[in-house]
Scaffold this motif. Structure first.
Motif, short mmCIF file in Angstrom:
data_model
loop_
_atom_site.label_atom_id
_atom_site.label_comp_id
_atom_site.label_asym_id
_atom_site.label_seq_id
_atom_site.Cartn_x
_atom_site.Cartn_y
_atom_site.Cartn_z
N ALA A 123 0.82 -1.21 0.00
CA ALA A 123 0.00 0.00 0.00
C ALA A 123 0.85 1.25 0.00
CB ALA A 123 -0.93 -0.01 1.21
N GLU A 124 2.04 1.20 0.60
CA GLU A 124 2.88 2.38 0.69
C GLU A 124 3.44 2.82 -0.65
OE1 GLU A 124 5.55 -1.16 1.84
OE2 GLU A 124 3.42 -0.59 1.86
N VAL A 149 2.79 4.97 8.21
CA VAL A 149 1.57 5.78 8.01
C VAL A 149 1.95 6.99 7.17
CG1 VAL A 149 0.37 5.03 10.09
CG2 VAL A 149 1.94 6.97 10.20
N GLU A 150 1.01 7.45 6.34
CA GLU A 150 1.27 8.60 5.47
C GLU A 150 -0.04 9.24 5.08
OE1 GLU A 150 4.40 9.22 1.94
OE2 GLU A 150 2.64 8.04 1.32
N VAL A 151 -0.03 10.56 4.95
CA VAL A 151 -1.18 11.30 4.41
C VAL A 151 -0.67 12.18 3.28
CG1 VAL A 151 -2.53 11.26 6.53
CG2 VAL A 151 -0.90 13.12 6.14
N GLU A 152 -1.53 12.40 2.28
CA GLU A 152 -1.14 13.20 1.11
C GLU A 152 -2.36 13.88 0.54
OE1 GLU A 152 1.84 12.31 -2.44
OE2 GLU A 152 -0.14 11.46 -2.86
N GLY A 153 -2.17 15.10 0.09
CA GLY A 153 -3.19 15.81 -0.66
C GLY A 153 -2.69 16.12 -2.05
N GLY A 155 4.67 11.57 6.36
CA GLY A 155 4.45 10.24 6.91
C GLY A 155 5.48 9.88 7.95
N ALA A 156 5.33 8.69 8.50
CA ALA A 156 6.24 8.21 9.55
C ALA A 156 6.32 6.71 9.49
CB ALA A 156 5.74 8.65 10.93
N THR A 157 7.48 6.19 9.88
CA THR A 157 7.71 4.76 10.04
C THR A 157 8.16 4.54 11.47
OG1 THR A 157 8.39 4.55 7.73
CG2 THR A 157 8.97 2.75 9.21
N VAL A 158 7.52 3.62 12.16
CA VAL A 158 7.84 3.36 13.56
C VAL A 158 8.26 1.91 13.72
CG1 VAL A 158 5.40 2.93 14.09
CG2 VAL A 158 7.00 3.42 15.94
N ALA A 168 -7.44 13.28 -1.44
CA ALA A 168 -6.79 13.19 -0.13
C ALA A 168 -6.59 11.72 0.16
CB ALA A 168 -7.64 13.85 0.95
N VAL A 169 -5.36 11.33 0.50
CA VAL A 169 -5.01 9.92 0.63
C VAL A 169 -4.43 9.66 2.02
CG1 VAL A 169 -3.74 7.98 -0.37
CG2 VAL A 169 -4.47 9.88 -1.83
N ALA A 170 -4.91 8.61 2.67
CA ALA A 170 -4.34 8.14 3.94
C ALA A 170 -3.90 6.70 3.75
CB ALA A 170 -5.36 8.24 5.07
N THR A 171 -2.65 6.39 4.14
CA THR A 171 -2.08 5.07 3.94
C THR A 171 -1.56 4.53 5.26
OG1 THR A 171 -1.38 5.71 1.71
CG2 THR A 171 -0.37 3.75 2.64
#
Length: 939
Positions: free
Chosen positions: A306-307, A570-574, A557-560, A605-608
């Protein structure tokens, strides 16, 4: 109290012992006996007091579990706890309220010579794998205190194994510098790594585009993941290099890539995260990117995570070449020239500084490329283009209105142009080892044009109407820019943000005039007739098609790291995408074709969210989800899931790894092919890119993919891949609507797009063998790709025009003299494709039935393209490559001969009327034998 110590010998690697898989089942066994059995079966040291442990029965273990999983189960059952000392000994203790403080490891992986970060480097720690991000950074958190082996590898580099000590509550920091195995300025094509977890390499193949042809199939090393190989001579990194990947092909010299049955537009070309649109290709003569400007290309196939985005077939990702000059020099220059283009790249590094007490590093690159068509024209390609640039008498009479009695056209003069230039700049600023900013900017312009003066031969005699002057020109440009910032916020959190811009502009002009339209009486000399035709043509308004797409996006976004083998993303994008597509607004086509002008703006708007989890030592689960909200308010979900398994080299059958993946995939800017209406046949179709407007549903696909990688012995590797895809929603241009006599212009996409569906499946296999002096591979695949559309061909399932039902490849590379990085290498590569259909030019199937209602021409049925079969396409390419370093200057030269057997492989067919009123097929062929000399110099 008498302590009992059970153990055999310390393992060579403590980190491997704690998570090594073990088959052990304890059913109602007393706790102290269970501990003794565990120590005896696994060879670990366990120290405890039998009085403390007691003899309460425990039920623990299973198949493929780990030492620590069994130990934790036993101690939990009797209310105790354990700690692991740095020596690897486990000590059973009373349970404590506060758990032992954990530590973490953070770091960066870089090229030892250029200090460039290495994205997608594989990091193995505590028997769990992770990968570096685009800034080369990795982080693994929640580690028990102790000493760990850190194994790092990357294709094209010698792997390294270092030790790191993790202290309670602290973050151990390491920078790992990998030495390149083959020193080359060529692009690296790679996905994942040849490392301890082979399943990381599944899901994509990756050739390595070095000029000397050794690449990651480096002689004398173990076999890489299947599909990595050096390309034949190419001026475009996405041409020969990527086309050699298992499951990736292209129907002809002029088509783009097809990834596992997908159309050329079902996967994007991303440069630094920004899309570069490529409307058409001419093999090695025309391509989007310069090899000198690109440092790494990643090819992802069916089942990608998905990323990696929303695309129907796959992803081709390119990163700019941003390695600092070697040997501490402030500047370096690389140049390359072949028969198609000349390229140069200048790289510079700023002096080291400091910001806030942290070291500062900066490097910048500028690359330029220009075609050489106006200087030297490769003989085989020039001959082929001249042969293709004929006038099709059937299309000329039906569409352009020439005399239908003309049997053929003889060219008096050809004027051809194939030109491209591109500029690419990139820079990276590194603040300390764990913060960086990288920017990339690209602009490319291309032009394909023809100017043809011809005379026709009619069934009775030559007439003035048989004279024809035609022009056909395609001009397009691409601009792509991106900036990305990466930072390690804590020992567990990696943050990134990015902004990107893509712009594509295409203009197609077509004009034609015959002798009757120019007022010729037939007695004029040829020069006078041509001048009159040209004057008349210049006075006519041109027929124009155009396509413009602009996309702007920002995201973060961030990777934990959740612990060894457990990671979340997790990531968000417009995003905002705007387009205009206009068709045949004026000129020769205005009376025959309906005007089309589609323009709109698409907001997204995308949330991953995605993660990976190591389960039972050998299994990794990778769930993911993308949620896209459109400006209309619709929310579209794309759930995805992958499962990987990794065997061990000591297994009885050798190391076997496998991956299976499934998911939903959408595409919000899709491509449709526009068949050219003019009788000139240089470019039979061109791509048009359309962000979906509110009148249509974005295309959607379902993927199921599986791969198995087997390494039975050193030097051997075999891979089998399979896939099945369903595409419930896709689109093609509706030629009936485009050729309608309705006066109202077409505006919404639903007015001119024909909905359809698709299905595809494929099976491929490949075997690689490497030795110190040679490397060979054999691969074969079978595939089926079908499409059907409403109101076309009876809504019948038909093979896709680009489908390659059977494809086989063979490759051999031999180190003739010297070493891979400084020596002479010979190579040979053969490709065979069988079962190609849709033999005629696309206008025969798309335009003629809609324009004139003709579905048959003589014995040829235009409603049965699956029956129009082309003969087998067989090619053999040969090459010699030499590489050496002279006083700090890297010199690489290669002599390649494409189609060495000069085989007349068929490109397509057209039709020609006969004197009896029937039709006969006319065959056009691909370029013949073409020798190409390339020279690259790096200083």
């Amino acid at each position: 109290m008498r302590p009992f110590v059970f153990g055999l010998f310390l393992l060579a690697s403590v980190a491997s012992a704690q998570n090594a898989p073990v088959d052990l089942v304890l059913r109602g066994v007393p706790a102290d006996e269970a501990l003794a059995t565990l120590a005896e079966r696994t060879g670990v040291d366990v120290v405890y007091s039998s009085r403390l442990v007691g003899d309460a029965p425990v039920w623990c273990g299973g198949s493929g579990t780990t030492v620590e999983a069994v130990l934790g189960c036993i101690t939990e059952a009797v209310g105790l706890d354990y700690v692991r000392r740095s020596s690897g000994t486990y000590v059973i203790t009373e349970a404590v309220v506060e758990p032992a403080s954990t530590g973490s490891v953070i770091g960066r992986v870089v090229d030892a010579e250029t200090n460039a970060p290495l994205p997608e480097a594989h990091v193995l720690l505590a028997d769990a794998g992770t990968a570096t991000n685009r800034a080369g950074v990795f982080a693994v958190g929640r580690l028990q205190p102790g000493r760990y082996a850190l194994a790092v590898s990357h294709v094209g580099y010698a792997p390294r194994r270092v030790w790191v000590d993790v202290a309670p509550g602290a973050a151990a920091q390491r920078e790992v510098r990998l030495e390149p195995v083959v020193r080359s300025d060529g692009p690296v094509v790679v996905d994942a790594l040849d490392a301890a977890l082979p399943s990381e390499t599944l899901g994509a193949d990756a050739p390595f585009g070095t000029l000397d042809g050794t690449g990651p199939d480096r002689l004398g090393e173990g076999p890489p993941p299947l599909g990595r190989e050096a390309p034949a001579a190419t001026s475009d990194v996405t041409g020969g290099a990527v086309r050699s990947v298992l499951g990736v092909g292209g129907r002809t010299f002029r088509d783009g890539l097809s990834i596992q049955g997908g159309e050329a537009g079902d996967h994007p070309l991303l440069l630094g995260g920004a899309t570069v649109y490529e409307p058409l290709s001419l093999g090695t003569a025309l391509g989007a990117l310069s090899p000198l400007a690109v440092g790494q290309v990643t090819v992802r196939k069916a089942g990608f995570g998905a990323e990696h985005g929303s695309f129907l077939a796959g992803v081709v990702q390119a990163e700019p070449a941003l390695g600092a000059p070697r040997d501490g020099r402030p500047l370096s220059l690389a140049t390359e020239a072949d028969a198609f283009a000349a390229s140069a790249r200048l790289t510079g590094a700023a002096p080291h500084g400091a910001v806030g007490g942290e070291p500062l590093e900066a490097v910048a690159m500028a690359a330029v490329r220009r075609s050489l068509w106006d200087v030297v024209r490769p003989g085989a390609l020039d001959a082929a283009l001249r042969a293709w640039n004929d006038v099709d008498p059937v299309l000329a009479s039906r569409v352009a209105g020439t005399d239908p009695s003309i049997l053929a056209f003889d060219a008096h003069r050809h004027g051809s142009e194939v030109a491209f230039t591109d500029l690419h700049g990139a820079a990276r600023v590194q603040v300390g080892p764990l913060r960086s900013v990288q920017a990339s900017a690209y602009h490319g312009a291309s032009d394909i044009a023809t100017d043809l003066f011809a005379s026709g031969v009619a069934a009775d005699a030559q007439t003035p109407t048989a004279l024809l002057l035609a022009r056909d020109a395609y001009e397009w440009s691409n601009t792509a820019a991106s900036v990305r910032a990466d930072a390690l916020a804590s020992p567990r959190w990696r943050l990134h943000s990015q902004a990107r811009l893509s712009r594509h502009s295409l203009l197609h002009r077509y004009d034609t005039v015959d002798g009757l339209g120019a007022g010729l009486d037939g007695d004029e000399p040829t020069e006078v007739a041509e001048a009159r035709l040209r004057t008349t043509l210049d006075a006519l308004p041109p027929t124009t098609d155009g396509n413009e797409v602009t996309e702007v996006a920002v995201g973060a976004g961030a990777t934990v790291s959740l612990g060894p083998g457990h990671e979340a993303f997790v990531e968000v994008e417009g995003a905002r995408a705007s387009n205009r597509f206009h068709l045949l607004a004026d000129g020769a086509g205005e009376d025959a074709f309906r005007d089309l002008d589609n323009a709109h703006v698409q907001w997204r708007a995308v949330a991953t969210a995605a993660s990976q989890h190591l389960v039972a030592g050998r299994w990794t689960v990778e769930p993911g989800l993308r949620l896209t909200t459109l400006g209309t308010g619709d929310v579209l979900a794309e759930p995805r899931l992958a499962l990987r398994f990794d065997g061990l080299p000591g297994d009885r059958l050798g190391a076997v790894s496998a991956r299976v993946a499934a998911g939903v995939y959408r595409q919000f800017t899709s491509r449709v092919d526009l068949a050219t209406f003019g009788p000139s046949a240089r470019v039979p179709e061109v791509a048009v890119w359309l962000p979906s407007d509110a009148s249509v549903e974005p295309p959607r696909a379902l993927h199921l993919a599986g791969e198995v990688l087997w390494r039975p012995a050193p030097g051997w590797a075999a891979r089998v891949e399979s896939y099945a895809k369903a595409t419930p929603r896709l689109y093609a241009l509706d030629c009936d609507a485009l050729l309608s006599t309705e006066p109202t212009p077409l505006a919404d996409q639903a007015d001119f797009l024909l909905p359809g569906e698709g299905r595809a499946w494929g099976l491929g296999a490949r075997v690689d063998r490497t030795s110190p002096r040679w490397a060979a591979s054999l691969g074969a695949g079978i595939a089926r790709t079908d499409r059907r559309f409403d109101d076309r061909l009876g809504r019948r399932w038909t093979p896709a025009p680009w489908a390659e039902p059977v494809r086989a490849t063979a490759d051999l590379r031999v180190l003739v003299a010297g070493a891979p990085e400084a020596g002479l290498t010979a190579r040979a590569r053969g490709v065979g494709v069988w079962g190609r259909s849709w033999a005629f030019r696309r206008a025969y199937y798309d335009v003629l039935p809609a324009h004139s209602g003709e579905t048959t021409l003589g014995a040829f049925d235009l409603t049965r393209p699956e029956g129009d079969r082309l003969p087998a396409l067989l090619t053999l390419d040969l090459g010699l490559a030499y590489a050496a370093s002279v006083r700090g200057t890297r010199i690489e030269a290669a002599l390649d001969v494409t189609n060495a057997l000069d085989r007349a492989n068929v490109l397509d067919w057209s039709l020609r009327p006969t004197a009896t009123g029937d039709f006969e097929a006319v065959t056009r062929t691909l370029p013949g034998r073409q020798p190409t000399l390339r020279l690259r110099i790096g200083m």
